[in-house]
Design a protein around this motif. Structure first.
Motif, PDB file in Angstrom:
ATOM      1  N   GLY A 107      -1.196  -2.984  -0.468  1.00 32.94           N
ATOM      2  CA  GLY A 107      -0.429  -3.396  -1.813  1.00 32.94           C
ATOM      3  C   GLY A 107       1.137  -3.469  -1.136  1.00 32.94           C
ATOM      4  N   LEU A 110       1.559  -6.600   1.151  1.00 35.80           N
ATOM      5  CA  LEU A 110       1.614  -7.902   0.323  1.00 35.80           C
ATOM      6  C   LEU A 110       2.648  -8.006  -0.592  1.00 35.80           C
ATOM      7  N   SER A 111       3.319  -6.719  -1.081  1.00 40.46           N
ATOM      8  CA  SER A 111       4.652  -6.847  -1.696  1.00 40.46           C
ATOM      9  C   SER A 111       5.676  -6.975  -1.041  1.00 40.46           C
ATOM     10  N   ASN A 119      -0.373 -14.360  -2.020  1.00 38.15           N
ATOM     11  CA  ASN A 119      -0.598 -14.058  -3.633  1.00 38.15           C
ATOM     12  C   ASN A 119      -2.346 -14.214  -3.551  1.00 38.15           C
ATOM     13  N   ARG A 122      -3.857 -11.304  -1.958  1.00 36.93           N
ATOM     14  CA  ARG A 122      -3.644 -10.130  -2.716  1.00 36.93           C
ATOM     15  C   ARG A 122      -4.674 -10.131  -3.884  1.00 36.93           C
TER      16      ARG A 122
END
Length: 136
Positions: A107, A110-111, A119, A122
């Motif tokens: 997280g 990927l953020s 995305n 994710r």
């Protein structure tokens, strides 16, 4: 009395050097000496960062006992100069030990950036971890 407050920084250095030697040992076709040195430095660095009592508490929790057995057994196999089998066993133990940390790490990674392809990745990772059994 002298109190050293730089112990966690020493631990970060030891852990970093341990990871470097592990990577270098794998790149040099599983050189057992480099892998053993990397394992010892990694475990020593972990003990310096969080302390001996908390390190022992982490490795010997009842729900993490199987992962600890595989991880420390893999370290022992590497020390006994069976590097390929030892690293495979150690990697399996590492995944078992830190599987509750992986969703948080994914997280975070990927953020950091907002790229359309990431995305989709994710979403796939989110669905995978929602369908997997409890990771406590």
């Amino acid at each position: 009395m002298f109190v050293c407050v730089c112990v966690p920084e020493i631990g970060v250095g030891l852990t970093g050097f341990g990871l470097f030697f592990l990577l270098f040992g794998v790149l040099l076709y599983f050189d057992s000496v480099l892998l053993a040195f990397g394992n010892v430095l990694f475990l020593a660095g972990l003990a310096f960062i969080i302390g001996l009592k908390r390190t022992a508490g982490f490795f010997f929790q009842r729900q993490k006992l199987r992962g600890s057995t595989f991880f420390l057994g893999g370290v022992a196999l590497v020390l006994f100069r069976w590097p390929i089998i030892g690293m495979a066993v150690e990697s399996y133990g590492f995944v078992l030990l830190f599987r509750s940390f992986f969703p948080m790490a994914f997280g975070l990674i990927l953020s950091l950036v907002n790229i359309p392809y990431l995305n989709v990745v994710r979403a796939i990772i989110f669905i995978f971890f929602q369908l997997s059994p409890s990771m406590v």
